[in-house]
Design a protein around this motif. Structure first.
Motif: not given
Length: 147
Positions: A58-61
């Motif tokens: 999640k949350w770009r990485g």
């Protein structure tokens, strides 16, 4: 040379891309230093503590482990690997593992630094407590009616 495949539950939210488990594998490999080793060890302990855990990305990485809600995340920084428990403030921590984000009303974190030993027994107990807390909250929600 074939890579060993391990059975891991992961979300199928992004059916077109790599699974969250493969993305976490990639992050561990990409780090290539003590942080990757630490993240891998933490991941293994989470899976030992809760064999039904679901891995997310999640949350770009950010690697995320869930069971009836978020248990914890595994963020990597230059000097620490941070394991943030989503509802950590509601958990008993008799071994005093939480050493970061202590001022918040909801989350608590453990910062692991290079060379530090993990109190595996206490960490697994904390993970199991987080799963139990999530399960107790999930049972209180009214069941959705189908039809």
């Amino acid at each position: 040379m074939k890579k060993a495949v391990t059975a891991t539950k992961s979300s199928a939210k992004d059916a077109n891309g790599p699974s969250p488990s493969r993305l976490i594998d990639g992050r561990i490999k990409e780090l290539g230093d003590w942080r990757g080793e630490m993240l891998g060890r933490i991941r293994g302990l989470i899976k030992e503590a809760d064999p039904d855990v679901v891995e997310e990305w999640k949350w770009r990485g950010v690697p995320v482990w869930e069971h009836d809600g978020i248990i914890c995340t595994g963020e990597t920084y230059k000097a620490v690997v941070k394991m943030t428990f989503a509802k950590g403030a509601a958990l008993d921590d008799p071994a005093g593992l939480f050493n970061s984000s202590l001022e918040g009303n909801v989350r608590r974190a453990i910062d692991f630094r290079e060379g530090e030993k993990i109190n595996e027994k206490a960490l697994k107990a904390l993970i199991r407590a987080a799963v139990a807390l999530n399960a107790s909250k999930a049972k209180k929600k009214p069941a959705k009616l189908s039809g």
